[in-house]
Design an enzyme around this catalytic site. Sequence first.
Site, short mmCIF file in Angstrom:
data_model
loop_
_atom_site.label_atom_id
_atom_site.label_comp_id
_atom_site.label_asym_id
_atom_site.label_seq_id
_atom_site.Cartn_x
_atom_site.Cartn_y
_atom_site.Cartn_z
CG ASP A 102 -7.24 -3.72 -3.32
OD1 ASP A 102 -8.00 -2.73 -3.30
OD2 ASP A 102 -6.04 -3.65 -3.02
CB SER B 150 -0.96 -0.04 1.18
OG SER B 150 -1.98 0.91 1.01
CG HIS C 138 4.41 1.71 -22.50
ND1 HIS C 138 4.87 1.25 -21.29
CD2 HIS C 138 4.22 3.06 -22.34
CE1 HIS C 138 4.97 2.25 -20.45
NE2 HIS C 138 4.59 3.37 -21.06
#
Length: 641
Positions: free
Chosen positions: A469, A196, A513
């Site tokens: 998440d 994080s 990319h």
Amino acid sequence: MRADLKSVTASCTVLAVILLVCGSGAVAVEDETEFHGDYSKLSGIIIPGFASTQLRAWSILDCPYSPLDFNPLDLVWLDSTKLLSAVNCWFKCMVLDPYNETDHPECKSRPDSGLSAITELDPGYITGPLSTVWKEWLKWCVEFGIEANAIVAVPYDWRLSPTKLEERDLYFHKLKLTFETALKLRGGPSIVFAHSMGNNVFRYFLEWLRLEIAPKHYLEWLDQHIHAYFAVGAPLLGSVEAIKSTLSGVTFGLPVSEGTARLLSNSFASSLWMMPFSKNCKGDNTFWTHFSGGAAKKSKHVYHCTDEEYRSKYSGWPTNIINIEIPSPNGLDAYPSVTEAVKANMTNMECGLPTLLSFTARELADGTLFKAIKEYDPDSARMLHQLKKLYHDDPVMNPLTPWERPPIKNVFCIYGAHLKTEVGYYFAPSGKPYPDNWIITDIIYETEGSLVSRSGTVVDGNAGPITGDETVPYHSLSWCKNWLGPKVNITMAPQPEHDGSDVQIELNVEHEHGSDIIANMTKAPRVKYITFFEDSESIPGKRTAVWELDKANHRNIVRSPVLMRELWLQMWHDIQPGEKSKFVTKAKRGPLRDADCYWDYGKACCAWQEYCEYRYSFGDVHLGQSCRLRNTSSNVLLQYI
């Protein structure tokens, strides 16, 4: 950001290190990405995340109407007992001045040191398990024979901006010395694991180091001191919960009001460190301004956005991050996104009816939001001050800009996915005084293939096939896929132990990319998978991999046995002289520890007979506890070379 802060009561997070200590020296094959030497000399550095370090009092504070006072070295973050019984005193020990980041006149707190500062935030029979952070990591290290001096924690005051961390605590100087001391003590480089906001800290350290060391020695220092970098749950483009905390406050389960939580959050300059920003906008190259004369040093740090920023919607994010009602059209001069037609309509408004303004990630990072609501929110002036002084004008770098791949030989980016995650908010005036003057009227979530409101209504936007998440949106987590090479090998395997029958592989997938790369593979229902994106053609001298873990939320991923298993296997693979590939095989996964063995009641024997056997020891209280590995962990690991 929820998990970072949430770790407050349940766990938080930021940089950790794994290291493998083998009994015998191993010489790696001739590859630029490999460490040539004795892998028993590797070290691990742990840098915890936002709200993931204990803070202790460095004052004597008498708390009236409470039997508990604060004395030097008393636990402040987190002591739930004092929070409940002396919340006003606790608040004084936590809050900072929002303009100069100094302590409250009556109480100051400082970060604890050592591994104990990051294992459990609030030790206790009940509170300990709820506030565990790195404790499980240390158990794995001990079980695999890691030496005590091989793991070093480098806690920091997670309330501070990066500039203040160095100015007050010399944190980045100390971090540099930590790497150098580990090399001298152990004889080898370190492995860095960041979770994080710890990744933000490590990124800033790398840029600070670039100015601290002569340019020709910078890469040499990195190669000598850092073998690999594991970035877990990194908010690479920020987290929307940072702005939610700024406007309304997030309690993260603590027994405080949202208004109190907002006051605390807005006194912490680090809250803006995780502000969402656009992938299409960059700041000045601060590194070169230090070598281009005094005039360049005085130039303003501004954002330079590509045409894509203005052609695309929402700054590349799924939707507008903030939609906020203001009671009148005043302040629109600071809000360039409103069209002339809308302005014309608003000038004819009667009775000051509310007007809805929407803001993209770019308009959050450059301060447009705070300028637009400055007349209606007393905190906006303070936030603008922090944003400009501590981030836009930072002498090392503007942290609110897209990440480039760190110049480290081995980089692994790891995050959870496929969970419902907040990506936008609707705010309106609450009618209450500051700090409770805003209320959230709706929340926008990203789900698989769509955006939905809190009520379940489908919302227009750039919905993607994968979600985040629960704390950091997928758009921010997956930015590291841009670090992969032009060709990528994709492997999807079940997270539990498996025999390889459900492993799917796609080799040499073309990767452009700037574009996302998705695994178009079939998933069995009710099975959690881990998807590996690994360089097939790497940047010369570099190795990059991205791991996506199904249903792993931001807070718990750092304690995930699946993640720890894969990290150990990858590092064990790297240290073997006979390795045949850059990455560990995914063909099968069996038990690595006694704890992974269990009793199969259907077959009336220990599961995984190839690895486990029934071996009773005195004190075992159930059959599964008596199932143990047939061989030592080292012998079991040899199959993964």
